[in-house]
Design an enzyme around this catalytic site. Structure first.
Site, PDB file in Angstrom:
ATOM      1  N   THR A  46     -11.742 -23.007  11.359  1.00  0.00           N
ATOM      2  CA  THR A  46     -11.917 -23.273  12.790  1.00  0.00           C
ATOM      3  C   THR A  46     -13.191 -24.056  13.086  1.00  0.00           C
ATOM      4  O   THR A  46     -13.477 -24.359  14.241  1.00  0.00           O
ATOM      5  CB  THR A  46     -11.939 -21.949  13.572  1.00  0.00           C
ATOM      6  OG1 THR A  46     -12.931 -21.078  13.012  1.00  0.00           O
ATOM      7  CG2 THR A  46     -10.585 -21.260  13.492  1.00  0.00           C
ATOM      8  N   HIS A  51     -22.048 -21.224   7.957  1.00  0.00           N
ATOM      9  CA  HIS A  51     -23.419 -20.740   7.900  1.00  0.00           C
ATOM     10  C   HIS A  51     -23.487 -19.589   6.897  1.00  0.00           C
ATOM     11  O   HIS A  51     -22.459 -19.136   6.375  1.00  0.00           O
ATOM     12  CB  HIS A  51     -23.963 -20.361   9.282  1.00  0.00           C
ATOM     13  CG  HIS A  51     -23.240 -19.243   9.988  1.00  0.00           C
ATOM     14  ND1 HIS A  51     -23.129 -17.963   9.472  1.00  0.00           N
ATOM     15  CD2 HIS A  51     -22.615 -19.200  11.193  1.00  0.00           C
ATOM     16  CE1 HIS A  51     -22.481 -17.191  10.305  1.00  0.00           C
ATOM     17  NE2 HIS A  51     -22.148 -17.921  11.364  1.00  0.00           N
ATOM     18  N   HIS A  54     -21.032 -16.658   6.929  1.00  0.00           N
ATOM     19  CA  HIS A  54     -19.647 -16.913   6.538  1.00  0.00           C
ATOM     20  C   HIS A  54     -19.439 -16.753   5.036  1.00  0.00           C
ATOM     21  O   HIS A  54     -18.310 -16.547   4.582  1.00  0.00           O
ATOM     22  CB  HIS A  54     -19.241 -18.355   6.898  1.00  0.00           C
ATOM     23  CG  HIS A  54     -19.167 -18.632   8.363  1.00  0.00           C
ATOM     24  ND1 HIS A  54     -19.609 -19.814   8.915  1.00  0.00           N
ATOM     25  CD2 HIS A  54     -18.715 -17.893   9.398  1.00  0.00           C
ATOM     26  CE1 HIS A  54     -19.418 -19.790  10.221  1.00  0.00           C
ATOM     27  NE2 HIS A  54     -18.881 -18.637  10.546  1.00  0.00           N
ATOM     28  N   LYS A  88     -12.331 -10.583  19.421  1.00  0.00           N
ATOM     29  CA  LYS A  88     -12.450 -11.626  20.434  1.00  0.00           C
ATOM     30  C   LYS A  88     -12.120 -11.084  21.823  1.00  0.00           C
ATOM     31  O   LYS A  88     -11.224 -10.254  21.994  1.00  0.00           O
ATOM     32  CB  LYS A  88     -11.526 -12.804  20.107  1.00  0.00           C
ATOM     33  CG  LYS A  88     -11.846 -13.472  18.777  1.00  0.00           C
ATOM     34  CD  LYS A  88     -13.262 -14.002  18.748  1.00  0.00           C
ATOM     35  CE  LYS A  88     -13.628 -14.564  17.385  1.00  0.00           C
ATOM     36  NZ  LYS A  88     -15.029 -14.986  17.324  1.00  0.00           N
ATOM     37  N   ARG A  92      -8.446 -17.673  21.282  1.00  0.00           N
ATOM     38  CA  ARG A  92      -9.148 -18.795  20.673  1.00  0.00           C
ATOM     39  C   ARG A  92      -8.534 -20.116  21.122  1.00  0.00           C
ATOM     40  O   ARG A  92      -7.349 -20.200  21.431  1.00  0.00           O
ATOM     41  CB  ARG A  92      -9.078 -18.701  19.143  1.00  0.00           C
ATOM     42  CG  ARG A  92      -9.972 -17.635  18.540  1.00  0.00           C
ATOM     43  CD  ARG A  92      -9.835 -17.663  17.030  1.00  0.00           C
ATOM     44  NE  ARG A  92     -10.617 -16.612  16.391  1.00  0.00           N
ATOM     45  CZ  ARG A  92     -11.638 -16.830  15.583  1.00  0.00           C
ATOM     46  NH1 ARG A  92     -12.029 -18.064  15.341  1.00  0.00           N
ATOM     47  NH2 ARG A  92     -12.277 -15.839  15.024  1.00  0.00           N
ATOM     48  N   GLN A 179      -0.571 -13.396   8.290  1.00  0.00           N
ATOM     49  CA  GLN A 179      -1.574 -13.197   7.247  1.00  0.00           C
ATOM     50  C   GLN A 179      -1.055 -12.261   6.165  1.00  0.00           C
ATOM     51  O   GLN A 179      -1.333 -12.451   4.979  1.00  0.00           O
ATOM     52  CB  GLN A 179      -2.874 -12.639   7.846  1.00  0.00           C
ATOM     53  CG  GLN A 179      -3.973 -12.509   6.790  1.00  0.00           C
ATOM     54  CD  GLN A 179      -5.347 -12.324   7.387  1.00  0.00           C
ATOM     55  OE1 GLN A 179      -5.679 -12.916   8.399  1.00  0.00           O
ATOM     56  NE2 GLN A 179      -6.155 -11.493   6.748  1.00  0.00           N
ATOM     57  N   ASP A 200     -14.303  -6.819   8.514  1.00  0.00           N
ATOM     58  CA  ASP A 200     -13.621  -7.019   9.798  1.00  0.00           C
ATOM     59  C   ASP A 200     -12.173  -7.460   9.615  1.00  0.00           C
ATOM     60  O   ASP A 200     -11.399  -7.483  10.580  1.00  0.00           O
ATOM     61  CB  ASP A 200     -14.381  -8.028  10.663  1.00  0.00           C
ATOM     62  CG  ASP A 200     -14.590  -9.375   9.972  1.00  0.00           C
ATOM     63  OD1 ASP A 200     -14.422  -9.442   8.731  1.00  0.00           O
ATOM     64  OD2 ASP A 200     -14.924 -10.339  10.670  1.00  0.00           O
ATOM     65  N   LYS A 240     -23.607  -9.850  13.655  1.00  0.00           N
ATOM     66  CA  LYS A 240     -23.394 -10.546  12.393  1.00  0.00           C
ATOM     67  C   LYS A 240     -24.547 -11.493  12.116  1.00  0.00           C
ATOM     68  O   LYS A 240     -25.007 -12.207  13.000  1.00  0.00           O
ATOM     69  CB  LYS A 240     -22.080 -11.329  12.413  1.00  0.00           C
ATOM     70  CG  LYS A 240     -20.833 -10.453  12.400  1.00  0.00           C
ATOM     71  CD  LYS A 240     -19.587 -11.306  12.333  1.00  0.00           C
ATOM     72  CE  LYS A 240     -18.333 -10.442  12.328  1.00  0.00           C
ATOM     73  NZ  LYS A 240     -17.098 -11.261  12.262  1.00  0.00           N
ATOM     74  N   LYS A 243     -27.221 -16.445  11.966  1.00  0.00           N
ATOM     75  CA  LYS A 243     -27.860 -17.251  13.005  1.00  0.00           C
ATOM     76  C   LYS A 243     -29.222 -16.669  13.347  1.00  0.00           C
ATOM     77  O   LYS A 243     -29.465 -15.484  13.170  1.00  0.00           O
ATOM     78  CB  LYS A 243     -26.986 -17.314  14.259  1.00  0.00           C
ATOM     79  CG  LYS A 243     -25.629 -17.979  14.045  1.00  0.00           C
ATOM     80  CD  LYS A 243     -24.846 -18.060  15.333  1.00  0.00           C
ATOM     81  CE  LYS A 243     -23.516 -18.753  15.120  1.00  0.00           C
ATOM     82  NZ  LYS A 243     -22.737 -18.859  16.377  1.00  0.00           N
ATOM     83  N   THR A 244     -30.114 -17.532  13.825  1.00  0.00           N
ATOM     84  CA  THR A 244     -31.436 -17.108  14.281  1.00  0.00           C
ATOM     85  C   THR A 244     -31.603 -17.587  15.722  1.00  0.00           C
ATOM     86  O   THR A 244     -30.687 -18.160  16.316  1.00  0.00           O
ATOM     87  CB  THR A 244     -32.543 -17.730  13.415  1.00  0.00           C
ATOM     88  OG1 THR A 244     -32.588 -19.149  13.657  1.00  0.00           O
ATOM     89  CG2 THR A 244     -32.293 -17.483  11.937  1.00  0.00           C
TER      90      THR A 244
END
Length: 415
Positions: A46, A51, A54, A88, A92, A179, A200, A240, A243-244
């Site tokens: 997606t 990052h 992931h 979510k 999406r 899936q 998850d 999660k 990221k910062t």
């Protein structure tokens, strides 16, 4: 082909990388048998880059490949058209097939850091669009959809948020059966016995194992499939990682500098340092625990260097380490530089916004606190007014030396 490492199961357990498993004793037996197995992990492409958060499953698949097992990476060209509803609040965005393929091609470059796509035991990428495009809706619902109980599906955490928002669609309900069917197809075509993923994805992974049992009961074909997950890389607040305050810690070199990557890893909460070591380095766990016990600050520096070296190469790791250490060198001659927009400075930028932009402060409120505490100096003079604007008067030859505290220096260069 090299012999299979029979100790992989113990390594996964020792490093805390195995979180859930549909049949742990069977997995242990498989991995200690000395025979290679085929396994896969599924990703919906997606975005066009990854990052660090992931890449937790890929760091584990790397261990499987190094141990001699066959790794498949499933890119969800079909499932990405729906989008995983897990966690979510809203549906999406539906992506075009062209954008999905573009993302797949881009992500593969990042994956090559973790997995070997060449040689006798190369990792392979498969795309579930290749098999779903030829399956009719009626056939899929008769053969696969009939094996799913809606009450059981809705009781899983996957759909919780969407249910609470009152917006769950039939479209999204189709994600779990699709899936699950992936596992059946990959078992049939590539003899995949294990699906791996993040915690998850537990409900989706378990659904594939359950579907295999139901199909085996119907057609008599034995399918002994196993699903397993790794723990999520979470902050103490339950968010999660990856990221910062300044953005994502991208794997793609074109999206982030070596210095910012290194500093992003340095922001790892103390509670998460051991897991980051366990995931992204091969240092022995006893050594890791000793680092953390003796000096958590030094442990973080080792962590930053090792992960930067692994993801970006030793040259970038050395460069980023030197730049970070220079921040604490007396004087500013060797201070790292930060390029800033000359156009913005000509207009004038509030000092708090400026300190945030150049990474001296993680937030504007923290910048204000630093100024109030007398911790910020421009051109050798302390700043005590957080309402001032930084303009060209502060710069000499488009350069400005900033000092934070006693030893932190940064040179801002206008461009």
């Amino acid at each position: 082909m090299k012999a299979v490492d029979k100790n992989l199961f113990n390594i996964l357990k020792e490093r805390g990388l195995l979180y859930q498993c549909t049949d742990e004793s069977a997995l242990k037996e498989l991995l200690e048998s000395g025979k290679p197995i085929a396994l896969y992990e599924g990703t919906d492409p997606t975005a066009d880059s990854l990052h660090i958060g992931h890449c937790v499953p890929y760091s584990i698949l790397r261990r499987f490949q190094k141990a001699g097992h066959k790794v498949y990476l499933l890119m969800g060209g079909a499932t990405a058209c729906i989008g995983d509803p897990s966690g979510k609040n809203q549906i999406r965005k539906i992506m075009s097939k062209e954008q999905i393929q573009k993302n797949v091609d881009s992500i593969k470059k990042s994956l090559s850091i973790f997995l070997d796509f060449e040689g006798d035991n190369k990792a392979e990428i498969v795309n579930n669009y290749d098999w779903f495009k030829d399956i009719s809706y009626i056939d899929f619902m008769r053969e696969i959809g009939s094996k799913f109980n809606i009450n059981e599906m809705l009781s899983s955490e996957i759909y919780d948020n969407r249910l609470q928002e009152g917006g769950l669609t039939l479209f999204e309900l189709g994600y779990m059966p699709m899936q699950a069917y992936d596992f059946i197809h990959l078992n049939k075509e590539y003899n995949c016995l294990l699906e791996w993923g993040g915690a998850d994805q537990w409900a989706n992974i378990a659904a594939g194992v359950k579907l295999a049992r139901k199909l085996s009961f119907d057609d008599g074909i034995e399918r002994n499939l196993i699903g397993a997950t790794n723990p999520l890389l979470l902050t103490p607040e339950g968010k999660k990682m990856g990221k910062t305050e300044k953005g994502a810690i991208w794997i793609d070199k074109n999206k982030i500098s070596a210095y910012d990557f290194y500093q992003g890893i340095y922001q790892t909460p103390d509670e998460c340092v051991e897991m980051m070591f366990a995931l992204f380095t091969d240092l022995p766990m006893e050594q890791i625990k000793n680092y953390i016990k003796e000096d958590i600050v030094n442990a973080k520096k080792v962590l930053c260097y090792e992960i930067t070296k692994f993801v970006r190469g030793e040259e970038d790791a050395i460069k980023a380490k030197q730049m970070s250490e220079n921040l604490f060198a007396e004087g500013g001659n060797d201070a790292p530089t930060f390029e800033y927009s000359k156009e913005l400075i000509n207009q004038g930028v509030n000092i708090c916004q400026f300190l945030f932009d150049i990474n001296i402060a993680p937030s504007k409120s923290e910048a204000r606190r630093l100024i109030q505490g007398g911790a910020i100096s421009l051109k050798g003079e302390k700043i005590n007014d957080f309402n001032i604007n930084v303009d060209m008067s502060y710069f000499k030859n488009d350069n400005l030396l900033i000092k934070k505290g006693k030893k932190t220096f940064l040179k801002v260069v206008l461009k």
